[in-house]
Design an enzyme around this catalytic site. Structure first.
Site, PDB file in Angstrom:
ATOM      1  N   ASP A 105      50.504  27.279  71.429  1.00  0.00           N
ATOM      2  CA  ASP A 105      49.011  27.187  71.172  1.00  0.00           C
ATOM      3  C   ASP A 105      48.870  26.719  69.606  1.00  0.00           C
ATOM      4  OD1 ASP A 105      48.813  30.914  71.000  1.00  0.00           O
ATOM      5  OD2 ASP A 105      49.245  29.261  69.347  1.00  0.00           O
ATOM      6  N   HIS A 120      59.274  27.768  72.375  1.00  0.00           N
ATOM      7  CA  HIS A 120      59.034  27.160  73.559  1.00  0.00           C
ATOM      8  C   HIS A 120      58.033  25.999  73.557  1.00  0.00           C
ATOM      9  CE1 HIS A 120      59.459  31.669  75.462  1.00  0.00           C
ATOM     10  NE2 HIS A 120      60.571  31.084  75.336  1.00  0.00           N
ATOM     11  N   CYS A 151      53.583   3.477  80.958  1.00  0.00           N
ATOM     12  CA  CYS A 151      54.828   2.881  81.782  1.00  0.00           C
ATOM     13  C   CYS A 151      54.621   3.458  83.260  1.00  0.00           C
ATOM     14  CB  CYS A 151      56.143   3.371  81.138  1.00  0.00           C
ATOM     15  SG  CYS A 151      56.704   5.100  81.535  1.00  0.00           S
ATOM     16  N   ASN A 214      52.545  46.361  68.923  1.00  0.00           N
ATOM     17  CA  ASN A 214      52.266  46.129  70.428  1.00  0.00           C
ATOM     18  C   ASN A 214      51.503  47.386  70.740  1.00  0.00           C
ATOM     19  OD1 ASN A 214      52.070  45.733  73.230  1.00  0.00           O
ATOM     20  ND2 ASN A 214      54.010  44.490  72.804  1.00  0.00           N
ATOM     21  N   ALA A 233      47.273  43.550  67.042  1.00  0.00           N
ATOM     22  CA  ALA A 233      48.260  42.996  65.892  1.00  0.00           C
ATOM     23  C   ALA A 233      47.413  42.719  64.513  1.00  0.00           C
ATOM     24  CB  ALA A 233      48.990  41.807  66.400  1.00  0.00           C
TER      25      ALA A 233
HETATM   26  N1  APR Z   1      48.214  42.855  69.685  1.00  0.00           N
HETATM   27  C1  APR Z   1      49.553  42.913  69.893  1.00  0.00           C
HETATM   28  N2  APR Z   1      49.941  42.895  70.995  1.00  0.00           N
HETATM   29  C2  APR Z   1      49.421  42.896  72.164  1.00  0.00           C
HETATM   30  C3  APR Z   1      47.784  42.728  72.078  1.00  0.00           C
HETATM   31  C4  APR Z   1      47.430  42.827  70.692  1.00  0.00           C
HETATM   32  N3  APR Z   1      45.862  42.883  70.457  1.00  0.00           N
HETATM   33  N4  APR Z   1      47.407  42.767  73.166  1.00  0.00           N
HETATM   34  C5  APR Z   1      48.420  42.543  74.180  1.00  0.00           C
HETATM   35  N5  APR Z   1      49.627  42.905  73.461  1.00  0.00           N
HETATM   36  C6  APR Z   1      51.067  42.575  74.008  1.00  0.00           C
HETATM   37  C7  APR Z   1      51.052  43.365  75.205  1.00  0.00           C
HETATM   38  O1  APR Z   1      51.177  44.524  75.479  1.00  0.00           O
HETATM   39  C8  APR Z   1      52.417  42.501  75.936  1.00  0.00           C
HETATM   40  O2  APR Z   1      53.520  43.497  75.618  1.00  0.00           O
HETATM   41  O3  APR Z   1      51.286  41.546  74.198  1.00  0.00           O
HETATM   42  C9  APR Z   1      52.521  41.367  74.794  1.00  0.00           C
HETATM   43  C10 APR Z   1      52.199  39.946  75.814  1.00  0.00           C
HETATM   44  O4  APR Z   1      53.494  39.857  76.652  1.00  0.00           O
HETATM   45  P1  APR Z   1      53.665  38.529  77.683  1.00  0.00           P
HETATM   46  O5  APR Z   1      52.107  38.116  78.350  1.00  0.00           O
HETATM   47  O6  APR Z   1      54.595  38.866  78.341  1.00  0.00           O
HETATM   48  O7  APR Z   1      53.730  37.453  76.544  1.00  0.00           O
HETATM   49  P2  APR Z   1      55.116  36.974  75.836  1.00  0.00           P
HETATM   50  O8  APR Z   1      56.075  37.966  75.561  1.00  0.00           O
HETATM   51  O9  APR Z   1      54.911  35.985  74.565  1.00  0.00           O
HETATM   52  O10 APR Z   1      55.829  36.300  77.094  1.00  0.00           O
HETATM   53  C11 APR Z   1      57.081  35.497  76.528  1.00  0.00           C
HETATM   54  O11 APR Z   1      57.178  34.519  79.010  1.00  0.00           O
HETATM   55  O12 APR Z   1      55.932  33.425  80.611  1.00  0.00           O
HETATM   56  C12 APR Z   1      56.714  33.203  79.460  1.00  0.00           C
HETATM   57  O13 APR Z   1      56.917  31.216  78.265  1.00  0.00           O
HETATM   58  C13 APR Z   1      56.067  32.362  78.495  1.00  0.00           C
HETATM   59  O14 APR Z   1      56.552  32.527  76.200  1.00  0.00           O
HETATM   60  C14 APR Z   1      56.233  33.179  77.242  1.00  0.00           C
HETATM   61  C15 APR Z   1      57.268  34.224  77.512  1.00  0.00           C
END
Ligand code: APR
Length: 246
Positions: A105, A120, A151, A214, A233
């Site tokens: 993002d 990513h 193209c 988390n 966070a």
């Molecule tokens: N502050 C911190 N952590 C949070 C918050 C918050 N306010 N809200 C949710 N979370 C945590 C959730 O508990 C979860 O463990 O953020 C995490 C989000 O997990 P995912 O959705 O799996 O995201 P991510 O770990 O970045 O995914 C990794 O998976 O699908 C692929 O390419 C995609 O980069 C992504 C990768």
């Protein structure tokens, strides 16, 4: 003030090289849904159907229609939140050397963080599948899907799909940072997707202290994390910075 916040502040203060690993959880407050857990994108779509390179090649229109169009709308409006700003604050205090983000993002850069490794890729750019031309996503019209390059080639986000390799430069820099830091802040990631999820283990094996932020426990929480802060966070970073006697 919870002990975990105090402990995290002490670790960050005495560390010489702090690195952050971030995931989708830190961008939820910016209006960007996570992938897993409550409101997660993968609760609505099968990632292998809409986020695997083979699915994209077989039916780019479907992937643009189902996933990418919505992502573009959301990301066009998204602004950094207190989590991104908190990490920038740590950098300004000389307490954070680099951020490795799984997010596409661009919000760490919008928060002025200077060394951001996009594990990513970044959704801000589209790449032609034929000639390799790069175009800013903001300039790509979605009148016709999939959008085409001049193209005639199909445009795709400059992000890593499942089934694709991590850009070698990002992978190498991230591995070096993980192996040479003495503290890694792991914020907002479920730590389920490799090779990003191996970075905290690499740091731990190199003797780094791991601080996990988390609200939900992950497989890192017991055994890898030295400190596990089960909070938002943005809030946690604000408290940690407040605790630091800098
Ligand atoms: N502050 C911190 N952590 C949070 C918050 C918050 N306010 N809200 C949710 N979370 C945590 C959730 O508990 C979860 O463990 O953020 C995490 C989000 O997990 P995912 O959705 O799996 O995201 P991510 O770990 O970045 O995914 C990794 O998976 O699908 C692929 O390419 C995609 O980069 C992504 C990768």
């Amino acid at each position: 003030m919870p002990d975990s916040i105090k402990k995290a502040a002490k670790i960050i203060e005495k560390s010489r090289k702090v690195v952050a690993l971030t995931g989708a959880g830190i961008s939820i407050a910016s209006g960007i849904p996570p992938f897993r857990g409550k409101g997660g994108i993968w609760e609505r779509f099968d990632p292998m159907e809409v986020a695997h390179i083979q699915s994209f090649v077989q039916n780019p229109k479907k992937v643009w229609d189902l996933l990418i169009r919505e992502m573009k709308d959301i990301l066009d409006r998204a602004l950094p939140n207190s989590a991104h700003l908190g990490l920038y604050e740590l950098e300004k205090l000389g307490r954070l050397e680099a951020i490795i983000t799984q997010n596409v993002d661009g919000l760490h850069q919008k928060a002025n963080s200077s060394l951001v490794i996009e594990f990513h890729g970044n959704f801000a750019w589209q790449r032609c599948m034929d000639c390799g031309e790069m175009l800013p996503t903001a300039q790509v019209s979605l009148e016709i899907l999939p959008p085409l390059c001049q193209c005639g080639g199909v445009l795709r986000p400059d992000c890593v799909f499942f089934g694709e390799a991590i850009p070698s430069d990002a992978l190498e820099k991230s591995n070096v940072l993980a192996a040479t830091c003495d503290c890694m802040i792991v914020a907002g990631t479920s730590a389920l997707v490799y090779p990003a999820a191996s970075l905290p283990g690499i740091a731990k094996a190199a003797g780094a202290a791991i601080i996990e932020i988390n609200p939900e426990p992950t497989h890192l929480s017991l055994g890898v994390a030295d400190v596990s802060i089960q909070e938002d966070a943005g809030m946690a970073l604000k408290k940690i910075i407040g605790q630091m006697g800098l």
